[in-house]
Design an enzyme around this catalytic site. Structure first.
Site, short mmCIF file in Angstrom:
data_model
loop_
_atom_site.label_atom_id
_atom_site.label_comp_id
_atom_site.label_asym_id
_atom_site.label_seq_id
_atom_site.Cartn_x
_atom_site.Cartn_y
_atom_site.Cartn_z
N CYS B 136 -80.04 -0.32 -48.18
CA CYS B 136 -81.39 -0.43 -47.60
C CYS B 136 -82.16 -1.65 -48.10
O CYS B 136 -82.82 -2.35 -47.32
CB CYS B 136 -82.17 0.84 -47.89
SG CYS B 136 -82.00 1.45 -49.58
N HIS B 250 -89.59 1.16 -48.57
CA HIS B 250 -89.37 0.30 -49.73
C HIS B 250 -90.25 -0.94 -49.63
O HIS B 250 -90.54 -1.43 -48.53
CB HIS B 250 -87.92 -0.21 -49.74
CG HIS B 250 -86.89 0.80 -50.14
ND1 HIS B 250 -87.19 2.08 -50.55
CD2 HIS B 250 -85.53 0.70 -50.22
CE1 HIS B 250 -86.08 2.72 -50.84
NE2 HIS B 250 -85.05 1.92 -50.64
#
EC number: 1.2.1.11
Lengths: 350, 350
Positions: B136, B250
């Site tokens: 990710c 994130h």
């Protein structure tokens, strides 16, 4: 009159901003460290005047700050914002007090030492009434950086911060709690203290951004103050300041470039002997500095000590550090400054 | 048989790990993007078998994954961990399916393209049955880095991450919620999923740490995968991966060094045209990328675009980016890969 000594062996102490997040910790630090004071005076805005607090088991009433507040005060901690410091610190000094100022008002004033006792206590000797307590990130960064710079020569500092709510005051801490509580209930919450939603969120530091450079006021402080504390006016420093949903301890991911290749073990050996540093660097247990362990204690926790793999020369190390924003980042550092002043005064008398 | 085309114009699709955090988002992405599939098969561990989910308004029952699961399946998304991918992806390929694997199992296998469609969709043509969906952080970083590298030449990447709970799965998200709810009640909470207290806390990423280098497994992935996606096997990359108390997006603070001095305006012009990037860089309003705005949408938000003041040469820029870990960091990127495979298959047939 000289500011190198207090007028009394056991000084009278005042705290301006006693009811704030840092003020409360100042009172606790003076208690816990058994600071040799005669009397403690708690001062705040008229809004907080009359509030009852306690010191060493005795009740103390908060007084409203005014021009007469510093009569008979030898040492005044200021923690009520830059405006209050600019207006009242000169009055405190005129009344004979030494001021330890937690605001940014005097930090870049050459007449006011900017002090992290572990790093540059020597500079205290030159004070003329006001000693500036640095920005919280600058303090927490300087404690581990200074001994490494001393040992290996420092060329460049890069930092990304993980800053707690407490840096924006008690109201921001409450906003983090209240907005998180609302989020867990799927209820809405309108931010009042900080500009963005805080529950399970993070955002670039709320200080105003310079439209020209893109750096915010917090980052400007960190850069300027790190340079001043380390006595390296031209040190290349870059920093990104981010507010994270943590209550009261800051963390910093930092990369330090030195004059020569430095191994993590060499750095660890230096940090192991550095005052104010506690190494938390257990690779096998995945145990490194965390706000939950940094809070409520005075050391800067240092870990993740390793080569910065983006510098093939081997001259750069990466570290991750954490420190209590309200203690080492504010109240404790201020009280440690006062302890040094007291020691100097005692030495001067002896 | 070639893997360059599906056997059917509208492929039969399977999702392995359909009940997980990424699995749920895979189903939603296929729905919302109106992926041209004939049938959808939901697969999971025996523990989750029998669970009812829905797709395009129709109920679907989750089946237990077994050796016969891939009969008549043309396209299989795997999101059930590296072990499951290693065991079952070869079986899916043998049954005639193309696999888009969200685990780390095949990411460094030269036979498996590691793809961020905005960056290196060309590499898809060489797949031999398995396409790897990157880590990710690597995806979210590569989307803005690639066009800047293309425009200015990239010398060095330094990153500090602010990673959400979702990267550790739905159970970690629930642990963040439950432990925070306990903390707000001053109740104790014993971490079950992550190794450290998560409520109002942050910690170094929970992946195992290499005792020799001090880098954790997440950081190793980010470095190796960024190099592979950017097709720069020797690119100097340094990264510190930190888990923050955020649910599903994130953020990354990054410094990029280029071959020549680059101004923020030049970079902004490149990023404004870059696919998958949305610039959020309002200095006057202090509005920059935040998890709260990154979540639930597919772009990588990019802001805080400015000179890195620690590099006086002017060749380094600092950025702050945020992206949804479950969408662009996982499910959406996987579906975008599948869309490219579908377009290739359609083109091959035409």
């Amino acid at each position: 009159m000289t500011f190198q000594s207090f007028r009394r062996a056991h000084p009278n102490v005042a705290i301006v901003g006693a009811t704030g997040a840092v003020g409360v910790e100042l009172i606790r630090c003076l208690e816990e460290r058994n600071f040799p004071l005669s009397r403690l005076k708690l001062l705040a805005s008229p809004r907080s005047a009359g509030k009852q607090m306690s010191f060493r088991g005795q009740p103390l009433t908060v007084d409203a700050l005014d021009d007469a507040s510093f009569d008979e005060v030898d040492l005044a901690f200021f923690s009520a914002g830059s405006g209050t410091s600019k207006a009242y610190a000169p009055k405190a000094v005129a009344a004979g007090a030494v001021v330890v100022d937690n605001s940014s008002a005097f930090r870049m004033d050459p007449a006011c030492p900017l002090v992290v006792p572990e790093v540059n206590a020597d500079s205290l000797a030159a004070h003329r009434g006001v000693v500036a307590n640095p920005n919280c990130v600058a303090i927490i960064a300087a404690v581990p950086i200074a001994p490494l710079a001393q040992a290996f020569g420092l060329k460049r500092v890069q930092m990304a911060t993980y800053q707690a709510a407490s840096g924006a005051g008690a109201a921001a801490m409450e906003e983090l709690r209240a907005s998180t509580e609302a989020a867990l209930r799927d209820a809405s919450y309108e931010p009042r203290v900080l500009p963005h939603p805080y529950a399970f969120n993070l955002f670039s530091h709320n200080a105003e951004v310079d439209l020209e450079t893109g750096y915010n006021g917090e980052e400007e402080k960190v850069i300027a103050e790190c340079r001043r504390i380390l006595d390296r006016p031209e040190l290349p420093v870059g920093v990104t300041c981010i507010r994270v949903p943590v209550l009261r301890a800051h963390a910093i991911a930092m990369t330090l470039e030195f004059d020569r290749p430095v191994s993590p073990d060499e750095a660890r050996a230096v940090l192991a002997k550095a005052p104010g540093v506690r190494i938390v660097d257990d690779r096998a247990a995945n145990h490194f500095p965390m706000p939950s362990e940094a809070q409520g204690q005075g050391d800067v926790l240092v870990g993740r000590i390793r080569q910065d793999l983006s510098d093939p020369s081997g001259r750069s190390l990466a570290l991750f550090v954490a420190g209590d924003q309200l203690l080492k980042g504010a109240a404790l550092n201020a009280v440690q400054i006062a302890e040094r002043l007291f020691a100097q005064a005692t030495a001067a008398v002896a």
